[in-house]
Design a protein around this motif. Structure first.
Motif, PDB file in Angstrom:
ATOM      1  N   ASN A  13      -7.125   3.140   0.068  1.00 53.39           N
ATOM      2  CA  ASN A  13      -6.467   3.736   1.344  1.00 53.39           C
ATOM      3  C   ASN A  13      -7.211   5.046   1.357  1.00 53.39           C
ATOM      4  OD1 ASN A  13      -5.450   6.133  -0.449  1.00 53.39           O
ATOM      5  ND2 ASN A  13      -3.580   6.092   0.713  1.00 53.39           N
ATOM      6  N   ASN A  74      -9.138  -4.477   7.401  1.00 54.25           N
ATOM      7  CA  ASN A  74      -9.029  -3.188   6.475  1.00 54.25           C
ATOM      8  C   ASN A  74      -8.600  -1.944   7.556  1.00 54.25           C
ATOM      9  OD1 ASN A  74      -9.445  -4.448   4.011  1.00 54.25           O
ATOM     10  ND2 ASN A  74     -11.469  -4.290   4.333  1.00 54.25           N
ATOM     11  N   TRP A  77      -5.038  -0.236   6.873  1.00 57.79           N
ATOM     12  CA  TRP A  77      -4.743   0.279   5.668  1.00 57.79           C
ATOM     13  C   TRP A  77      -5.846   1.512   5.581  1.00 57.79           C
ATOM     14  CZ3 TRP A  77      -1.092  -0.320   2.248  1.00 57.79           C
ATOM     15  CH2 TRP A  77      -1.396   0.006   0.857  1.00 57.79           C
ATOM     16  N   TRP A  83      -1.329   6.074   8.123  1.00 56.25           N
ATOM     17  CA  TRP A  83      -0.459   6.760   7.144  1.00 56.25           C
ATOM     18  C   TRP A  83      -0.094   7.821   7.702  1.00 56.25           C
ATOM     19  CZ3 TRP A  83      -0.404   4.498   2.415  1.00 56.25           C
ATOM     20  CH2 TRP A  83      -1.388   3.630   2.056  1.00 56.25           C
ATOM     21  N   CYS A 156       4.640  -2.361   4.544  1.00 52.49           N
ATOM     22  CA  CYS A 156       4.314  -3.553   3.890  1.00 52.49           C
ATOM     23  C   CYS A 156       5.208  -3.840   2.647  1.00 52.49           C
ATOM     24  CB  CYS A 156       3.041  -3.132   3.050  1.00 52.49           C
ATOM     25  SG  CYS A 156       1.735  -2.744   4.669  1.00 52.49           S
ATOM     26  N   GLU A 183       0.075  -6.502   3.389  1.00 56.74           N
ATOM     27  CA  GLU A 183       0.232  -6.355   4.896  1.00 56.74           C
ATOM     28  C   GLU A 183       0.732  -7.395   5.554  1.00 56.74           C
ATOM     29  OE1 GLU A 183      -2.886  -4.155   7.001  1.00 56.74           O
ATOM     30  OE2 GLU A 183      -4.151  -4.285   5.134  1.00 56.74           O
ATOM     31  N   HIS A 194      -3.602  -5.485  -1.619  1.00 52.81           N
ATOM     32  CA  HIS A 194      -3.680  -3.902  -2.062  1.00 52.81           C
ATOM     33  C   HIS A 194      -2.546  -3.739  -3.142  1.00 52.81           C
ATOM     34  CE1 HIS A 194      -5.340  -3.403   1.726  1.00 52.81           C
ATOM     35  NE2 HIS A 194      -4.362  -3.776   2.319  1.00 52.81           N
TER      36      HIS A 194
END
Length: 247
Positions: A13, A74, A77, A83, A156, A183, A194
């Protein structure tokens, strides 16, 4: 809990130094008809600590609406904006967490009947020997069944939890927790690509929570049925779940 040395990390991340753990709970629940369960609840600080976040030129909605855009698996993420929108991480066996992105001062907790079974008639838990215990929950092979632990990590799913309990000093423990994260992708298929790992320092075991309708005699009979060496463990006759809170 020692907040300074307690952190959670997510593989690949955009925050390689991880996130401070703001709150952590660990306790047991007695279910007289089932056994003794362990509960864990971890809450990180906000992912964004005052950093100015740039809105990406291409958002997830663009991927969904434009067939000519080749989605990067990706992108979601590895982008700080997403985030930031999910605010913080909460992993819990007692609450399902709801979060309104448009009212970012409220976190809503809904009760969840989870927990990891650690004491049964045939395999009693020894409360004098909590050190060096490895707890596993929600194996990848059974991810589509009811989980013992729920998560709020970028919307997730989490599976393959491994929780290692290490004695630090009397009544204080270090906890190492890791798991896999998936995900949700097109077609409803989950790809567990992940992972997370966390270290929580100087954790205190809260004790055992039990139903309010049990008499003292019934309580002792049930505890003896599923555990040993419980006499010095704090007992709580109350609700242990969180209510909604303002941040």
């Amino acid at each position: 809990m020692d907040n300074k040395d307690s952190r959670i990390y997510f593989s690949k991340n955009p925050y390689p130094s991880g996130h401070k753990i703001e709150r952590f709970r660990w306790f047991a629940e007695l279910k007289p008809s089932l056994g003794i369960l362990f509960h864990f609840e971890l809450e990180s600080e906000d992912y964004n600590q005052g950093e100015e976040i740039e809105i990406p030129k291409i958002l997830i909605s663009d991927y969904e609406m434009d067939e000519n855009i080749d989605p990067d698996p990706n992108f979601f993420w590895e982008t700080k904006y997403f985030w930031f929108m999910h605010k913080r991480c909460i992993i819990s066996s007692i609450n399902i967490v709801g979060y309104n992105h448009f009212d970012d001062r409220i976190i809503k907790y809904s009760p969840y009947d989870g927990g990891v079974l650690v004491g049964t008639v045939s395999n009693k838990i020894d409360f004098n020997n909590l050190a060096n215990v490895l707890i596993k929950a929600d194996s990848l092979s059974n991810y589509d069944k009811k989980n013992s632990i729920k998560s709020h990590i970028m919307s997730c799913e989490c599976v393959d939890h491994e929780i290692q309990i290490i004695t630090q000093k009397k009544h204080q423990y270090d906890i190492y927790w890791k798991g896999k994260i998936a995900e949700k992708i097109t077609g409803g298929r989950l790809d567990f690509c992940h992972s997370f790992k966390a270290k929580v320092s100087n954790v205190k075991f809260e004790g055992i929570y039990y139903p309010e309708n049990l008499s003292n005699q019934e309580l002792r009979i049930s505890l003896a049925k599923y555990s040993i060496n419980f006499d010095s463990i704090p007992l709580h006759k109350e609700n242990f779940r969180m209510k909604n809170k303002n941040l």
